[in-house]
Design an enzyme around this catalytic site. Sequence first.
Site, short mmCIF file in Angstrom:
data_model
loop_
_atom_site.label_atom_id
_atom_site.label_comp_id
_atom_site.label_asym_id
_atom_site.label_seq_id
_atom_site.Cartn_x
_atom_site.Cartn_y
_atom_site.Cartn_z
NE ARG A 185 49.73 100.56 38.68
CZ ARG A 185 48.78 100.79 37.87
NH1 ARG A 185 48.13 99.83 37.27
NH2 ARG A 185 48.88 101.67 36.93
CG ASP A 211 50.33 97.60 26.21
OD1 ASP A 211 50.70 96.78 25.42
OD2 ASP A 211 49.98 98.79 25.95
CB CYS A 249 53.00 100.56 35.38
SG CYS A 249 51.66 101.37 34.74
CG ASN A 303 58.49 98.90 31.98
OD1 ASN A 303 57.20 98.63 31.83
ND2 ASN A 303 58.86 100.10 32.01
NE ARG A 320 68.56 88.94 55.07
CZ ARG A 320 69.57 88.93 55.97
NH1 ARG A 320 70.63 88.33 55.54
NH2 ARG A 320 69.30 88.90 57.35
#
Length: 276
Positions: free
Chosen positions: A177, A180, A157, A188, A137
């Site tokens: 974080r 856009d 980002c 992404n 984990r």
Amino acid sequence: MSRADMLFIENCKKILNEGFSDEHLDVRPKWDDGAPAHTIKTFGIVNRYDLSEEFPILTLRRTYFKSALDELLWIWQKKSNNVHELASGIWDQWADEDGSIGKAYGYQLGVKHKYKEGMFDQVDRVLYDLKYNPQSRRIMTNIYVHADLSEMNLYPCAYSMTFNVTGDKLNAILNQRSQDMLTANNWNVCQYAALVHMLAQVSGLKAGELVHCIADAHIYDRHIPIIRELIVREPKDAPKLVIDENIHEFYEFKSDSLRLEGYKPHKFDTKIPVAI
């Protein structure tokens, strides 16, 4: 009907209808004419994509998959921070005269750390654990390194990945974080969905879920008319991801090793202004 489209529409409607506007605040981002780039935002959006069902790419407009994949491999495979090793010019505005973006993104993934099993950088540690300790984990990466922020030309980002093996499926959480929504959201999502597929294949696993957690999901003021145009379009069917099954090592992947079959997005010719 693409689930990525449906989530994008849902997220954008929420931001536009319920979001917080910073138009009365002093903001850092600027447009190329020097005007402040204000946003309307929502805090804490979480989207789940079942990669075993479809590849999560927008059909409302084209997402340039090959360019997105090239950037991902530049960061995760080359572990580079130099734009001269990147095929596109998307990082040029943050590069210095030598092409460096500082101690950011790929640089951080390539830094070696000491473990009881030996020295690994973050990518090689993930590959090691997926092969030898898949029930761990603790399979994760983090490139938001506070000690090096002053030497980064842009703070990360999308900064953290957590991998989790459940049965024969590789799942992952992408933490971001700031996002856009128009220029970067699906870019992404496609990148990290592809990464999960690649890591799963070389680890003898199947791609499971990608969970995308966005702290500050925002739409820039000059993007609002474009967003309104996109979210009234009818989503099309998601394409099929085809990946070269002969590749068994992560570092053998190239941008041409993955392709989309049946990708027919809506036409979109609007030039998107970019805030920096």
